[in-house]
Design a protein around this motif. Structure first.
Motif, PDB file in Angstrom:
ATOM      1  N   ARG A   1      -2.180  -2.649  -1.055  1.00 51.17           N
ATOM      2  CA  ARG A   1      -1.791  -2.978   0.259  1.00 51.17           C
ATOM      3  C   ARG A   1      -2.808  -3.171   1.126  1.00 51.17           C
ATOM      4  O   ARG A   1      -2.738  -3.096   2.472  1.00 51.17           O
ATOM      5  CB  ARG A   1      -0.559  -1.880   0.873  1.00 51.17           C
ATOM      6  CG  ARG A   1       0.483  -1.846  -0.273  1.00 51.17           C
ATOM      7  CD  ARG A   1       1.239  -0.876   0.319  1.00 51.17           C
ATOM      8  NE  ARG A   1       2.715  -0.728  -0.576  1.00 51.17           N
ATOM      9  CZ  ARG A   1       3.656  -0.288  -0.304  1.00 51.17           C
ATOM     10  NH1 ARG A   1       4.273   0.110   0.949  1.00 51.17           N
ATOM     11  NH2 ARG A   1       4.745  -0.142  -1.242  1.00 51.17           N
ATOM     12  N   SER A   2      -4.084  -3.261   0.882  1.00 52.43           N
ATOM     13  CA  SER A   2      -5.341  -3.422   1.777  1.00 52.43           C
ATOM     14  C   SER A   2      -5.059  -4.365   2.672  1.00 52.43           C
ATOM     15  O   SER A   2      -4.711  -5.568   2.534  1.00 52.43           O
ATOM     16  CB  SER A   2      -6.560  -3.588   0.883  1.00 52.43           C
ATOM     17  OG  SER A   2      -7.674  -3.695   1.603  1.00 52.43           O
ATOM     18  N   GLY A   3      -5.573  -3.932   3.887  1.00 52.51           N
ATOM     19  CA  GLY A   3      -5.338  -4.967   4.949  1.00 52.51           C
ATOM     20  C   GLY A   3      -4.035  -4.919   5.864  1.00 52.51           C
ATOM     21  O   GLY A   3      -3.998  -5.610   6.864  1.00 52.51           O
ATOM     22  N   ASP A   4      -3.285  -4.231   5.313  1.00 56.36           N
ATOM     23  CA  ASP A   4      -1.985  -3.855   6.058  1.00 56.36           C
ATOM     24  C   ASP A   4      -1.646  -2.373   6.265  1.00 56.36           C
ATOM     25  O   ASP A   4      -1.064  -1.718   5.380  1.00 56.36           O
ATOM     26  CB  ASP A   4      -0.744  -4.563   5.277  1.00 56.36           C
ATOM     27  CG  ASP A   4       0.612  -4.477   6.069  1.00 56.36           C
ATOM     28  OD1 ASP A   4       0.506  -3.776   7.074  1.00 56.36           O
ATOM     29  OD2 ASP A   4       1.421  -5.298   5.566  1.00 56.36           O
ATOM     30  N   PRO A   5      -2.085  -1.833   7.135  1.00 51.49           N
ATOM     31  CA  PRO A   5      -2.243  -0.290   7.484  1.00 51.49           C
ATOM     32  C   PRO A   5      -0.703   0.021   7.717  1.00 51.49           C
ATOM     33  O   PRO A   5      -0.510   1.359   7.162  1.00 51.49           O
ATOM     34  CB  PRO A   5      -3.173   0.051   8.744  1.00 51.49           C
ATOM     35  CG  PRO A   5      -3.068  -1.382   9.359  1.00 51.49           C
ATOM     36  CD  PRO A   5      -2.799  -2.511   8.354  1.00 51.49           C
ATOM     37  N   ILE A   6       0.271  -0.557   7.906  1.00 53.33           N
ATOM     38  CA  ILE A   6       1.712   0.086   8.202  1.00 53.33           C
ATOM     39  C   ILE A   6       2.096  -0.107   6.692  1.00 53.33           C
ATOM     40  O   ILE A   6       2.889   1.028   6.377  1.00 53.33           O
ATOM     41  CB  ILE A   6       2.402  -0.801   9.319  1.00 53.33           C
ATOM     42  CG1 ILE A   6       1.997  -0.625  10.650  1.00 53.33           C
ATOM     43  CG2 ILE A   6       3.959  -0.440   9.123  1.00 53.33           C
ATOM     44  CD1 ILE A   6       2.833  -1.502  11.632  1.00 53.33           C
ATOM     45  N   ALA A   7       2.051  -1.312   6.011  1.00 53.44           N
ATOM     46  CA  ALA A   7       2.500  -0.985   4.538  1.00 53.44           C
ATOM     47  C   ALA A   7       1.564   0.229   3.799  1.00 53.44           C
ATOM     48  O   ALA A   7       2.581   0.793   2.880  1.00 53.44           O
ATOM     49  CB  ALA A   7       2.166  -2.389   3.961  1.00 53.44           C
ATOM     50  N   GLN A   8       0.648   0.633   4.030  1.00 53.97           N
ATOM     51  CA  GLN A   8      -0.212   1.627   3.359  1.00 53.97           C
ATOM     52  C   GLN A   8       0.624   2.803   3.862  1.00 53.97           C
ATOM     53  O   GLN A   8       0.793   3.984   2.914  1.00 53.97           O
ATOM     54  CB  GLN A   8      -1.783   1.657   3.811  1.00 53.97           C
ATOM     55  CG  GLN A   8      -2.477   0.318   3.096  1.00 53.97           C
ATOM     56  CD  GLN A   8      -3.853   0.534   3.383  1.00 53.97           C
ATOM     57  OE1 GLN A   8      -4.194   0.643   4.677  1.00 53.97           O
ATOM     58  NE2 GLN A   8      -4.597   0.108   2.597  1.00 53.97           N
ATOM     59  N   LEU A   9       0.945   2.836   5.313  1.00 50.31           N
ATOM     60  CA  LEU A   9       1.630   4.283   5.676  1.00 50.31           C
ATOM     61  C   LEU A   9       2.886   4.431   4.934  1.00 50.31           C
ATOM     62  O   LEU A   9       3.304   5.419   4.833  1.00 50.31           O
ATOM     63  CB  LEU A   9       1.660   4.154   7.106  1.00 50.31           C
ATOM     64  CG  LEU A   9       2.156   5.393   7.897  1.00 50.31           C
ATOM     65  CD1 LEU A   9       0.929   6.457   7.836  1.00 50.31           C
ATOM     66  CD2 LEU A   9       2.505   5.170   9.233  1.00 50.31           C
ATOM     67  N   LEU A  10       3.499   3.335   4.778  1.00 52.77           N
ATOM     68  CA  LEU A  10       4.906   3.571   3.908  1.00 52.77           C
ATOM     69  C   LEU A  10       4.814   3.726   2.566  1.00 52.77           C
ATOM     70  O   LEU A  10       5.629   3.730   1.968  1.00 52.77           O
ATOM     71  CB  LEU A  10       5.630   2.100   4.036  1.00 52.77           C
ATOM     72  CG  LEU A  10       6.093   1.862   5.649  1.00 52.77           C
ATOM     73  CD1 LEU A  10       6.716   0.585   5.671  1.00 52.77           C
ATOM     74  CD2 LEU A  10       7.228   2.817   5.737  1.00 52.77           C
ATOM     75  N   ALA A  11       3.580   3.563   1.930  1.00 54.06           N
ATOM     76  CA  ALA A  11       3.428   3.584   0.285  1.00 54.06           C
ATOM     77  C   ALA A  11       4.054   4.832  -0.070  1.00 54.06           C
ATOM     78  O   ALA A  11       4.736   4.808  -1.208  1.00 54.06           O
ATOM     79  CB  ALA A  11       1.944   3.343   0.071  1.00 54.06           C
ATOM     80  N   PRO A  12       3.686   6.152   0.401  1.00 52.42           N
ATOM     81  CA  PRO A  12       4.242   7.172  -0.424  1.00 52.42           C
ATOM     82  C   PRO A  12       6.196   7.185  -0.139  1.00 52.42           C
ATOM     83  O   PRO A  12       6.365   7.561  -1.167  1.00 52.42           O
ATOM     84  CB  PRO A  12       3.704   8.303   0.671  1.00 52.42           C
ATOM     85  CG  PRO A  12       2.642   7.940   1.112  1.00 52.42           C
ATOM     86  CD  PRO A  12       2.852   6.433   1.478  1.00 52.42           C
ATOM     87  N   ILE A  13       6.438   6.681   0.847  1.00 53.46           N
ATOM     88  CA  ILE A  13       7.713   6.783   0.824  1.00 53.46           C
ATOM     89  C   ILE A  13       8.404   5.687  -0.145  1.00 53.46           C
ATOM     90  O   ILE A  13       9.447   5.828  -0.790  1.00 53.46           O
ATOM     91  CB  ILE A  13       8.342   6.227   2.341  1.00 53.46           C
ATOM     92  CG1 ILE A  13       7.800   7.002   3.555  1.00 53.46           C
ATOM     93  CG2 ILE A  13       9.767   5.827   2.436  1.00 53.46           C
ATOM     94  CD1 ILE A  13       8.496   8.694   3.338  1.00 53.46           C
ATOM     95  N   ASP A  14       7.566   4.457  -0.305  1.00 56.72           N
ATOM     96  CA  ASP A  14       7.979   3.379  -1.266  1.00 56.72           C
ATOM     97  C   ASP A  14       7.977   3.879  -2.355  1.00 56.72           C
ATOM     98  O   ASP A  14       9.054   3.874  -3.344  1.00 56.72           O
ATOM     99  CB  ASP A  14       7.390   2.273  -0.813  1.00 56.72           C
ATOM    100  CG  ASP A  14       7.789   1.356   0.302  1.00 56.72           C
ATOM    101  OD1 ASP A  14       8.582   1.699   1.024  1.00 56.72           O
ATOM    102  OD2 ASP A  14       6.929   0.564   0.812  1.00 56.72           O
ATOM    103  N   LEU A  15       6.911   4.591  -2.918  1.00 59.98           N
ATOM    104  CA  LEU A  15       6.905   5.276  -4.161  1.00 59.98           C
ATOM    105  C   LEU A  15       8.033   6.344  -4.735  1.00 59.98           C
ATOM    106  O   LEU A  15       8.521   6.232  -5.593  1.00 59.98           O
ATOM    107  CB  LEU A  15       5.458   5.958  -4.352  1.00 59.98           C
ATOM    108  CG  LEU A  15       4.281   5.277  -5.023  1.00 59.98           C
ATOM    109  CD1 LEU A  15       3.076   6.294  -4.921  1.00 59.98           C
ATOM    110  CD2 LEU A  15       4.548   4.328  -6.175  1.00 59.98           C
TER     111      LEU A  15
END
Length: 196
Positions: free
Chosen positions: A77-91
């Protein structure tokens, strides 16, 4: 037993123990684990020493696996800091809703063994500290003015999803969690940093 056989046997025991602990709880006997892993009982004790040590190894392996997945997900998700912030939730919500969901291995273990000196508490603390550290970095990248505060709030949300997943099979937990992350981030972006 050859040295080459040790990793395979260890992996088989860990997999059997993890499956049984997750499905049936930590009262599962070593005999049952031995049966599922198709190994001799002395082999389990030779590798792990005790049931508590086996529990710690199972939990630590699960923790390491989660963070390996998270590292890859954040990189993707490099380049999308909000998507990165959501990554633990999405996993976390990836497999939900699931009627077979039994909650978090680490939290279940800590609840089963209330002594704070039990290895389960050590692994749970390590997981929480590591996730808070990751989230602090991701929150700063996403523009949070108080990234450590946001990380603590997201950790509470993360644990809440685990509990909700036990009873809510609608799939709404994932959407609700993502919406909550955005609300918390937006609030944090507007929060004035207190100076001492």
């Amino acid at each position: 037993m050859t040295d080459e056989g040790r990793p395979a046997i260890t992996s088989r025991v860990l997999e059997a123990a993890r499956d049984l602990f997750y499905a049936q709880g930590y009262e599962v006997s070593i005999d049952r684990i031995v049966q599922q892993a198709s190994v001799a009982k002395p082999t389990v004790y030779a590798h792990f020493g005790s049931k508590d040590a086996l529990i710690e190894a199972v939990l630590d392996a699960a923790r390491a696996e989660f963070f390996d997945q998270l590292e890859r997900e954040v990189a993707d998700r490099s380049g999308d800091p909000i998507a990165q912030l959501l990554a633990p939730i999405d996993l976390l919500v990836e497999g939900l809703p699931d009627p077979a969901y039994r909650g978090c291995l680490c939290i279940n273990a800590a609840a089963t063994f209330p002594d704070p000196g039990h290895p389960a508490h050590k692994v749970l603390r390590s997981l929480n500290e590591q996730l808070a550290s990751v989230w602090t970095q991701l929150a700063a990248r996403a523009g949070a003015k108080q990234p450590d505060l946001l990380a603590r709030q997201l950790l509470l949300l993360f644990d809440g999803i685990k509990a909700r997943g036990l009873t809510d099979h609608s799939g709404a937990a994932a959407d609700d969690a993502r919406a909550a992350v955005r609300i918390l981030l937006n609030h944090n972006r507007r929060t004035r940093t207190t100076r001492h």
